[in-house]
Design an enzyme around this catalytic site. Structure first.
Site, PDB file in Angstrom:
ATOM      1  N   CYS A  54       0.803  -1.238   0.000  1.00  0.00           N
ATOM      2  CA  CYS A  54       0.000   0.000   0.000  1.00  0.00           C
ATOM      3  C   CYS A  54       0.833   1.284   0.000  1.00  0.00           C
ATOM      4  O   CYS A  54       0.728   2.105  -0.915  1.00  0.00           O
ATOM      5  CB  CYS A  54      -0.900   0.066   1.225  1.00  0.00           C
ATOM      6  SG  CYS A  54      -2.058  -1.294   1.382  1.00  0.00           S
ATOM      7  N   HIS A 109      -1.848   5.983   1.907  1.00  0.00           N
ATOM      8  CA  HIS A 109      -1.928   4.854   2.821  1.00  0.00           C
ATOM      9  C   HIS A 109      -2.642   5.314   4.086  1.00  0.00           C
ATOM     10  O   HIS A 109      -2.492   6.441   4.526  1.00  0.00           O
ATOM     11  CB  HIS A 109      -0.530   4.334   3.143  1.00  0.00           C
ATOM     12  CG  HIS A 109      -0.542   3.152   4.058  1.00  0.00           C
ATOM     13  ND1 HIS A 109      -1.338   2.050   3.812  1.00  0.00           N
ATOM     14  CD2 HIS A 109       0.097   2.896   5.216  1.00  0.00           C
ATOM     15  CE1 HIS A 109      -1.161   1.170   4.777  1.00  0.00           C
ATOM     16  NE2 HIS A 109      -0.299   1.664   5.646  1.00  0.00           N
TER      17      HIS A 109
HETATM   18 CA   LIG Z   1      -2.913  -2.290  -0.870  1.00  0.00          CA
END
Ligand SMILES: [Ca+2]
Ligand SMILES: [Ca+2]
Length: 466
Positions: A54, A109
């Site tokens: 991520c 994120h």
């Molecule tokens: Ca991800």
């Protein structure tokens, strides 16, 4: 002039691998809305993230800078990375160029120290401080026993109370309004990210027992160098296997995809029935893929196709529709592409992707540059239309001929007949591999900080099992 610049609906999905009917990777998945979006634009069937995780994937996309240039290889938040000090993120760049910039859900994120910055957005829902509602049904908590959250559950919460439903509702509401400036609207779905829980309705759409199993080649790791084997998390693999969870995890992953797809459908409906239908570019992208046991691995965090290949669809008024593009492209290309499509000015940073506008006009345009994925310092994969080449930090390699070996089973790197292919591909490896930023952490192991492969082998395979 502003009235003529297109709006942008920018939709991120978390941990969605190449499981959409239109991607022809897994036959039983139900994704009517991803498929209808693909029909109104171009499906990039050979798109790859720049990091299979991520935070670095999103940091790269949002900055337009490769992980190997920024040093953002791991979980570090965007805000603390020195290389990003004078960078305008994609939303901020739109804001600086006269767009109305709105966001909801997981775009950066999502963690307490990560997340969006107030300077990038005019509006964020629910808030800059709490950008993502991750609740999509009650889930078993993470624990050591479940390997840090390898869990699934049939949700019993009404869909209307779930996070991705609410994010979609807010986005739909914004799409129904008229604006005096063009807008950039970012919507980040959290499913199918773990925990694999979503409303029961979506589990019921699948016949669990009839789902086609994901094929796992049992000796697949045998021809892979140690640096590659290190990526394969044997602990999770054995946990899933010994508890016979494969089918349930597959079923739950598919249910979560279809749940997310339904929310996408609500957003597309809202766009189509509102005043912005004819002048809005839609970009739909996944931040990284997901293994379902292939190469003895679950989740992401590898340089293999299951982790690097991501869904990417661009629907752009006036450009080609209902086409599939097999040229290698990366999420890193989105910044320069949108910059060109929306006639924005030059951002302060040097963008390292390439505008793929020529491919939007003609998906067959000659396009030779491989797409780079990086996981940890100096460990990269390069993907072309035909080849996949991996070079790890210790110099070891993998090479796959994707034309004959779609699933990357047969490593040709040691075969001298392919030396010329490797030599050609190597030219595209990043020339810069900056040191890790302090605080870099990668899950499981961090290869370049883990020089003792024997110790790793003992940890993951046991003393007597070379
Ligand atoms: Ca991800
Ligand atoms: Ca193999």
């Amino acid at each position: 002039m502003d009235g003529k610049r297109p709006n942008v609906l920018f939709i991120a999905v978390d941990d969605l691998r190449d499981f959409a009917t239109c991607m022809q990777s897994y036959p039983d998945v139900i994704t009517p809305n991803i498929d209808r979006l693909a029909k109104r634009g171009i499906l990039f069937a050979n798109a790859h993230c720049q990091a299979p995780m991520c935070a670095p994937s999103r940091n790269s996309l949002l900055s337009g800078i490769l992980p190997s240039t920024s040093g953002a290889y791991g979980f570090q938040p965007f805000k603390v990375i020195p290389a990003f000090k004078n960078v305008d993120t994609l939303p901020k760049h739109f804001k600086n160029n006269g767009y109305h910039v709105m966001g909801t859900g997981k775009i950066h994120h999502n963690a307490p120290t990560h997340g969006p910055d107030a300077s990038e957005w005019h509006e964020y829902w629910p808030s800059i401080e709490n950008p993502v509602n991750t609740f999509n049904g009650d889930a078993p908590p993470k624990s050591k026993e479940n390997c840090g959250g390898i869990v699934w559950k049939v949700g019993d919460t009404p869909e209307e109370e779930c996070g991705d439903y609410l994010h979609a509702s807010w986005a739909a509401e914004q799409l129904s309004k008229e604006y005096d400036k063009p807008f950039f609207l970012a919507l980040g779905f959290y499913k199918p990210h773990l925990p694999l829980v979503c409303p029961k309705k979506y589990f019921d759409m699948y016949d669990r027992d009839k789902l086609q199993d994901v094929y796992i080649k049992e000796d697949d790791l045998d021809d892979i160098p140690d640096a590659g084997k290190m990526r394969s998390n044997r602990v999770i693999y054995e946990y899933v296997k010994s508890n016979k969870m494969e089918k349930d995890l597959l079923h739950a992953y598919l249910a979560c995809i279809t749940y997310m797809d339904a929310q996408l459908g609500r957003v597309l409906d809202a766009l189509d029935s509102g005043p912005n239908a004819d002048n809005t570019i839609i970009v739909f992208w996944g931040d990284n893929g997901w293994h379902l046991g292939e190469k003895h691995h679950w989740t992401k965090f590898t340089l293999w196709r299951e982790s690097t290949r991501v869904p990417l669809i661009i629907s752009c008024p006036g450009k080609a529709q209902d086409r599939i593009c097999t040229k290698p492209v990366g999420l890193i290309d989105l910044f320069p592409t949108l910059n060109e499509l929306c006639s924005l000015g030059k951002p302060p940073q040097k963008l390292e992707g390439m505008s793929i506008v020529p491919l939007l006009d003609d998906p067959e345009t000659e396009w030779e540059t491989p797409v780079i994925t990086t996981f940890g310092r100096d460990s990269h994969s390069l993907t072309t239309e035909r080849w996949k080449y991996i070079k790890y930090f210790d110099g070891s390699e993998e090479l796959y001929d994707r034309l004959f070996d779609t699933f990357e089973w047969y490593n040709l790197a040691e075969n001298p007949s392919y030396q010329h292919i490797k030599d050609e591909l190597k030219k595209y490896l990043p020339k810069i591999n900056v040191p890790n930023e302090p605080g870099t952490t990668l899950p499981h192991v961090f290869a370049s900080d883990y020089p003792n492969i024997e110790a790793w082998r003992e940890k993951y395979y046991g003393k007597n099992n070379a």
